[in-house]
Design a protein around this motif. Structure first.
Motif, PDB file in Angstrom:
ATOM      1  N   ALA A   1       5.526 -84.627 -45.389  1.00 55.79           N
ATOM      2  CA  ALA A   1       4.544 -83.488 -45.969  1.00 55.79           C
ATOM      3  C   ALA A   1       3.463 -82.868 -44.395  1.00 55.79           C
ATOM      4  N   LYS A   2       3.971 -83.360 -43.484  1.00 52.84           N
ATOM      5  CA  LYS A   2       3.109 -82.986 -42.574  1.00 52.84           C
ATOM      6  C   LYS A   2       3.730 -81.467 -42.153  1.00 52.84           C
ATOM      7  N   GLY A   3       4.366 -80.581 -43.280  1.00 52.74           N
ATOM      8  CA  GLY A   3       4.887 -79.483 -42.685  1.00 52.74           C
ATOM      9  C   GLY A   3       6.104 -78.823 -41.885  1.00 52.74           C
ATOM     10  N   TYR A   4       5.948 -77.659 -41.341  1.00 48.94           N
ATOM     11  CA  TYR A   4       7.159 -77.584 -40.112  1.00 48.94           C
ATOM     12  C   TYR A   4       6.402 -76.390 -39.250  1.00 48.94           C
ATOM     13  N   ALA A   5       7.003 -76.327 -37.685  1.00 47.58           N
ATOM     14  CA  ALA A   5       6.580 -75.667 -36.719  1.00 47.58           C
ATOM     15  C   ALA A   5       7.639 -74.676 -36.296  1.00 47.58           C
ATOM     16  N   CYS A   6       8.338 -74.304 -37.069  1.00 48.39           N
ATOM     17  CA  CYS A   6       9.878 -73.296 -37.322  1.00 48.39           C
ATOM     18  C   CYS A   6      10.605 -72.972 -38.776  1.00 48.39           C
ATOM     19  N   ILE A   7      10.823 -71.930 -39.181  1.00 53.46           N
ATOM     20  CA  ILE A   7      11.506 -71.482 -40.294  1.00 53.46           C
ATOM     21  C   ILE A   7      12.479 -72.050 -40.685  1.00 53.46           C
ATOM     22  N   ALA A   8      13.683 -72.913 -39.331  1.00 57.86           N
ATOM     23  CA  ALA A   8      13.885 -72.773 -39.678  1.00 57.86           C
ATOM     24  C   ALA A   8      14.514 -74.794 -40.165  1.00 57.86           C
ATOM     25  N   GLU A   9      14.057 -74.952 -39.969  1.00 57.63           N
ATOM     26  CA  GLU A   9      13.581 -76.403 -40.259  1.00 57.63           C
ATOM     27  C   GLU A   9      12.972 -76.713 -41.725  1.00 57.63           C
ATOM     28  N   LYS A  10      12.009 -75.632 -42.364  1.00 58.09           N
ATOM     29  CA  LYS A  10      12.030 -76.022 -43.557  1.00 58.09           C
ATOM     30  C   LYS A  10      13.474 -75.178 -44.100  1.00 58.09           C
ATOM     31  N   ARG A  11      14.098 -74.575 -44.061  1.00 62.81           N
ATOM     32  CA  ARG A  11      15.423 -73.736 -44.245  1.00 62.81           C
ATOM     33  C   ARG A  11      16.555 -74.901 -44.287  1.00 62.81           C
ATOM     34  N   MET A  12      16.492 -75.445 -43.366  1.00 58.16           N
ATOM     35  CA  MET A  12      17.394 -77.101 -43.661  1.00 58.16           C
ATOM     36  C   MET A  12      16.875 -77.781 -44.628  1.00 58.16           C
ATOM     37  N   LEU A  13      15.962 -78.069 -44.602  1.00 58.77           N
ATOM     38  CA  LEU A  13      15.868 -78.948 -46.054  1.00 58.77           C
ATOM     39  C   LEU A  13      15.836 -78.462 -47.478  1.00 58.77           C
ATOM     40  N   GLU A  14      15.728 -77.027 -47.020  1.00 58.20           N
ATOM     41  CA  GLU A  14      15.927 -76.978 -48.703  1.00 58.20           C
ATOM     42  C   GLU A  14      17.353 -76.029 -48.934  1.00 58.20           C
ATOM     43  N   THR A  15      18.546 -76.128 -47.982  1.00 59.41           N
ATOM     44  CA  THR A  15      19.677 -76.964 -47.522  1.00 59.41           C
ATOM     45  C   THR A  15      20.501 -77.946 -48.063  1.00 59.41           C
ATOM     46  N   LEU A  16      19.542 -79.062 -47.533  1.00 57.38           N
ATOM     47  CA  LEU A  16      19.377 -80.313 -47.784  1.00 57.38           C
ATOM     48  C   LEU A  16      19.293 -81.240 -49.317  1.00 57.38           C
ATOM     49  N   GLU A  17      18.851 -80.012 -50.417  1.00 56.43           N
ATOM     50  CA  GLU A  17      17.674 -80.623 -51.132  1.00 56.43           C
ATOM     51  C   GLU A  17      18.447 -79.545 -52.183  1.00 56.43           C
ATOM     52  N   ASP A  18      18.640 -78.693 -51.695  1.00 54.17           N
ATOM     53  CA  ASP A  18      18.956 -77.321 -53.141  1.00 54.17           C
ATOM     54  C   ASP A  18      20.457 -77.002 -52.369  1.00 54.17           C
ATOM     55  N   GLY A  19      21.084 -77.312 -51.369  1.00 55.74           N
ATOM     56  CA  GLY A  19      22.407 -76.730 -51.319  1.00 55.74           C
ATOM     57  C   GLY A  19      22.311 -75.009 -50.415  1.00 55.74           C
ATOM     58  N   ALA A  20      20.929 -74.659 -50.868  1.00 57.95           N
ATOM     59  CA  ALA A  20      20.696 -73.522 -50.249  1.00 57.95           C
ATOM     60  C   ALA A  20      19.489 -73.003 -49.062  1.00 57.95           C
ATOM     61  N   PRO A  21      19.348 -72.164 -48.065  1.00 57.59           N
ATOM     62  CA  PRO A  21      18.419 -72.435 -47.987  1.00 57.59           C
ATOM     63  C   PRO A  21      18.000 -70.808 -48.562  1.00 57.59           C
ATOM     64  N   GLY A  22      16.486 -71.043 -49.011  1.00 53.29           N
ATOM     65  CA  GLY A  22      15.003 -70.096 -49.750  1.00 53.29           C
ATOM     66  C   GLY A  22      14.326 -69.850 -49.414  1.00 53.29           C
ATOM     67  N   THR A  23      13.989 -69.941 -48.091  1.00 53.54           N
ATOM     68  CA  THR A  23      13.081 -69.451 -47.842  1.00 53.54           C
ATOM     69  C   THR A  23      13.485 -68.492 -46.650  1.00 53.54           C
ATOM     70  N   GLU A  24      13.151 -66.778 -46.213  1.00 55.08           N
ATOM     71  CA  GLU A  24      13.396 -66.198 -45.088  1.00 55.08           C
ATOM     72  C   GLU A  24      13.191 -66.314 -44.452  1.00 55.08           C
ATOM     73  N   PHE A  25      13.270 -65.464 -42.921  1.00 52.75           N
ATOM     74  CA  PHE A  25      12.437 -65.322 -41.571  1.00 52.75           C
ATOM     75  C   PHE A  25      11.917 -64.514 -41.664  1.00 52.75           C
ATOM     76  N   MET A  26      10.838 -64.275 -40.894  1.00 52.49           N
ATOM     77  CA  MET A  26      10.165 -63.016 -40.550  1.00 52.49           C
ATOM     78  C   MET A  26      10.441 -61.799 -40.551  1.00 52.49           C
ATOM     79  N   ARG A  27       9.348 -60.927 -40.896  1.00 45.96           N
ATOM     80  CA  ARG A  27       9.958 -59.553 -41.642  1.00 45.96           C
ATOM     81  C   ARG A  27       8.700 -59.137 -40.587  1.00 45.96           C
ATOM     82  N   PHE A  28       9.068 -57.721 -40.495  1.00 46.21           N
ATOM     83  CA  PHE A  28       7.931 -56.561 -38.917  1.00 46.21           C
ATOM     84  C   PHE A  28       6.936 -56.519 -39.653  1.00 46.21           C
ATOM     85  N   GLY A  29       5.782 -57.181 -39.130  1.00 40.11           N
ATOM     86  CA  GLY A  29       4.227 -57.266 -39.938  1.00 40.11           C
ATOM     87  C   GLY A  29       4.018 -58.925 -40.502  1.00 40.11           C
TER      88      GLY A  29
END
Length: 330
Positions: free
Chosen positions: A272-300
């Motif tokens: 519930a504390k969220g994440y301090a890097c996108i990679a951790e969010k993607r890891m949790l998505e991989t563990l729960e859904d089998g693949a990451p759904g959140t993209e990394f940062m874009r220009f802007g």
């Protein structure tokens, strides 16, 4: 006290003392021209800077002016050493789980640390400049300390006493470059671009009860494109404190004044504390859904990293950065 470095067209900038409320500052060149000079002779310079700090807080400092984080370099614009740890072992465990790897037992007792580039830090509001979005641009919110000399073989409790300043860091990672580099067996290099630090660095005593047991016990607030994505507590789940990290890097060599040590990405087991890097969010998505759904940062895209005291006041000022392409790149 709170210290910063003003951009003045030189590599090392000009030392500032900043008021507790981050509203005013005073140039400290009559005491020491740069942050490194202070660190080289802390016992001589610190009392004089403390006196200026007290005068600034009491509106008695001569030639005080409005503090502007935009005009700041990193508090220590270049350092003799930047050693980044991974003290939040929960983060390491998630990384390994996401790729189906076992967690070695020694990871809980022996810190992971790599030596990063320390010749080109960037300011708290400077852009994250990258040649390509395809590199997998990621922020990493961390706590960092600046230490004075730590002799080789110093134990953790004594090493903790070498901490002179505390600050925040955005240790940017280029995630899509990391696997190829690690596969070579020689560590990070191209995948770790310039690190940004908070506008001010503060002495541990300034943090009061927030600084205890070698850890900062406050939440780290992380916003990505204006949305809060994480507020993990920096004191919770930090397996190795800063004294242990310093002792680790001093096991076989002397650590010199001006060394910066990072905590690694803040990570709590409480999802519930969220994440301090996108990679951790993607890891949790991989563990729960089998693949990451959140993209990394874009220009802007923009990331904001900040810590507040119990009264809601910013302690270090904010790291607030936009992602930008290399100037002139196609």
């Amino acid at each position: 006290m709170k210290l910063a470095t003003l951009k003045d067209g030189t590599r090392d900038g000009q030392l500032l003392v900043v008021s507790r409320d981050l509203r005013h500052a005073a140039i400290a060149d009559a005491i020491a021209p740069t942050m490194q000079r202070v660190l080289d002779d802390w016992n001589f310079h610190a009392p004089q800077l403390q006196a200026l700090y007290e005068a600034l807080n009491q509106a008695r400092a001569r030639q005080a002016f409005d503090f502007d984080a935009q005009a700041c370099m990193a508090p220590l614009p270049r350092a003799y050493q930047w050693a980044d740890g991974s003290a939040y072992v929960n983060h390491v465990e998630l990384v390994r789980k996401a790729r189906g790897a076992e967690m070695p037992a020694e990871f809980w007792t022996d810190p992971l640390i790599y030596q990063g580039g320390s010749d080109d830090f960037i300011g708290p509001l400077d852009d994250i400049v990258c040649a390509s979005e395809d590199f997998g641009i990621d922020f990493e919110a961390e706590v960092a300390v600046i230490a004075t000399d730590v002799p080789m073989g110093t134990r953790a409790d004594a090493a903790l006493g070498a901490v002179r300043l505390v600050m925040l860091a955005n240790d940017v990672s280029l995630r899509n470059l990391i696997p190829g580099e690690l596969a070579k067996g020689f560590g990070f290099y191209q995948s770790k671009p310039a690190t940004a630090f908070s506008p001010v660095a503060v002495t541990p005593d300034e943090l009061g009860e927030t600084w205890r047991e070698g850890r900062v016990h406050r939440p780290m607030t992380v916003h990505w494109n204006g949305k809060r994505v994480g507020q993990p507590d920096c004191g919770t789940d930090m397996v190795f404190h800063f004294g242990q990290l310093l002792a680790h890097i001093a096991k076989t060599r002397n650590v010199r004044a001006g060394t910066i040590v990072g905590s690694g990405t803040i990570s709590n087991t409480d999802r519930a504390k969220g994440y301090a890097c996108i990679a951790e969010k993607r890891m949790l998505e991989t563990l729960e859904d089998g693949a990451p759904g959140t993209e990394f940062m874009r220009f802007g895209d923009r990331v904001r990293i900040e810590m507040f005291d119990a009264n809601g006041k910013s302690i270090f000022g904010a790291i607030d950065q936009a992602v930008a392409p290399v100037e002139g790149a196609a």
